[in-house]
Design a protein around this motif. Structure first.
Motif, short mmCIF file in Angstrom:
data_model
loop_
_atom_site.label_atom_id
_atom_site.label_comp_id
_atom_site.label_asym_id
_atom_site.label_seq_id
_atom_site.Cartn_x
_atom_site.Cartn_y
_atom_site.Cartn_z
N MET A 1 8.65 17.47 12.32
CA MET A 1 7.86 16.62 11.91
C MET A 1 8.30 15.01 12.64
O MET A 1 9.58 14.69 12.15
N ILE A 2 7.32 14.39 13.12
CA ILE A 2 7.70 13.03 13.61
C ILE A 2 8.02 12.22 12.46
O ILE A 2 6.97 11.93 11.40
N LYS A 3 8.90 11.31 12.28
CA LYS A 3 9.22 10.50 11.24
C LYS A 3 9.58 8.97 11.95
O LYS A 3 9.37 8.04 11.15
N THR A 4 9.86 8.88 13.12
CA THR A 4 10.16 7.47 13.53
C THR A 4 9.09 7.12 14.72
O THR A 4 8.93 7.70 15.65
N ILE A 5 8.38 6.10 14.46
CA ILE A 5 7.20 5.71 15.38
C ILE A 5 7.37 4.32 15.87
O ILE A 5 7.77 3.58 15.08
N SER A 6 7.05 4.11 17.00
CA SER A 6 7.24 2.82 17.54
C SER A 6 5.64 2.32 17.91
O SER A 6 4.99 3.32 18.54
N TYR A 7 5.05 1.29 17.34
CA TYR A 7 3.98 0.74 17.71
C TYR A 7 3.89 -0.63 18.54
O TYR A 7 4.37 -1.54 17.92
N LEU A 8 3.27 -0.69 19.64
CA LEU A 8 3.11 -1.78 20.65
C LEU A 8 1.79 -2.25 20.36
O LEU A 8 0.90 -1.54 20.89
N GLY A 9 1.52 -3.66 20.25
CA GLY A 9 0.37 -4.33 20.22
C GLY A 9 -0.43 -4.12 18.85
O GLY A 9 -0.78 -3.05 18.35
N LEU A 10 -0.46 -5.37 18.09
CA LEU A 10 -0.93 -5.57 16.78
C LEU A 10 -2.07 -6.32 16.77
O LEU A 10 -2.20 -7.59 16.05
N GLY A 11 -3.08 -6.11 17.70
CA GLY A 11 -4.38 -6.76 17.49
C GLY A 11 -5.14 -6.20 16.50
O GLY A 11 -4.38 -5.58 15.42
N MET A 12 -6.46 -6.25 16.32
CA MET A 12 -7.26 -5.92 15.19
C MET A 12 -7.13 -4.45 15.15
O MET A 12 -6.85 -4.08 14.02
N MET A 13 -7.16 -3.71 16.15
CA MET A 13 -7.05 -2.01 16.09
C MET A 13 -5.56 -1.74 15.71
O MET A 13 -5.26 -0.99 14.63
N GLY A 14 -4.51 -2.43 16.59
CA GLY A 14 -3.18 -1.94 16.35
C GLY A 14 -2.76 -2.21 14.90
O GLY A 14 -1.88 -1.66 14.37
N SER A 15 -3.01 -3.42 14.54
CA SER A 15 -2.52 -3.99 13.34
C SER A 15 -2.77 -2.95 11.95
O SER A 15 -2.25 -2.58 11.00
N GLY A 16 -4.18 -2.61 12.26
CA GLY A 16 -4.75 -1.58 11.03
C GLY A 16 -4.15 -0.09 11.13
O GLY A 16 -3.59 0.29 10.22
N MET A 17 -3.83 0.21 12.30
CA MET A 17 -3.05 1.59 12.72
C MET A 17 -1.79 1.64 12.27
O MET A 17 -1.32 2.48 11.48
N ALA A 18 -0.96 0.37 12.59
CA ALA A 18 0.29 0.46 11.98
C ALA A 18 0.48 0.16 10.49
O ALA A 18 1.55 0.58 10.15
N ALA A 19 -0.63 -0.57 9.83
CA ALA A 19 -0.49 -0.65 8.47
C ALA A 19 -0.54 0.74 7.80
O ALA A 19 0.07 0.92 7.03
N ASN A 20 -1.32 1.59 8.36
CA ASN A 20 -1.63 2.97 7.80
C ASN A 20 -0.25 3.71 8.08
O ASN A 20 -0.03 4.39 7.09
N LEU A 21 0.38 3.62 9.17
CA LEU A 21 1.68 4.20 9.35
C LEU A 21 2.74 3.85 8.36
O LEU A 21 3.44 4.69 7.80
N LEU A 22 2.74 2.59 8.04
CA LEU A 22 3.75 2.40 7.01
C LEU A 22 3.23 2.92 5.83
O LEU A 22 4.32 3.38 4.87
N LYS A 23 2.02 2.74 5.36
CA LYS A 23 1.59 3.31 4.03
C LYS A 23 1.82 5.07 3.75
O LYS A 23 2.25 5.30 2.64
N ALA A 24 1.79 5.53 5.23
CA ALA A 24 2.25 6.78 5.07
C ALA A 24 3.74 7.28 5.13
O ALA A 24 3.97 8.27 5.45
N ASP A 25 4.44 6.16 4.98
CA ASP A 25 5.73 6.09 4.93
C ASP A 25 6.66 6.59 5.96
O ASP A 25 7.67 7.36 6.14
#
Length: 89
Positions: free
Chosen positions: A1-25
């Protein structure tokens, strides 16, 4: 299972997706051309990278949400881009 993720680009869409990844631990590292957009994620436990290459160095999975083709080319293929930092495999 993937545990370490890199997210690049924190505009409107990216910031929402990154926030959900953090919430999912997931262990998350973020990068954005405007470093100030990374600060809220750093306060919530995400790693904050200085360059795209740094962001992906230890990632198992890389995601990005960028504004246009030129941004994608620079972030992926540029001197400090994803391809200069990502590990094989």
């Amino acid at each position: 299972m993937i545990k370490t993720i890199s997210y690049l680009g924190l505009g409107m869409m990216g910031s929402g997706m990154a926030a959900n990844l953090l919430k999912a631990d997931y262990k998350l590292t973020v990068w954005n051309r405007n470093a100030e957009k990374c600060e809220p994620f750093g306060r919530k436990g995400a790693g904050v990278a200085d360059t795209p290459a740094d962001a992906v160095r230890d990632a198992e999975f890389v995601m990005y949400s960028l504004s246009n083709d030129e941004a994608v080319e620079e972030v992926v293929f540029g001197a400090k881009g994803i391809l200069s930092g990502i590990k094989e495999g």
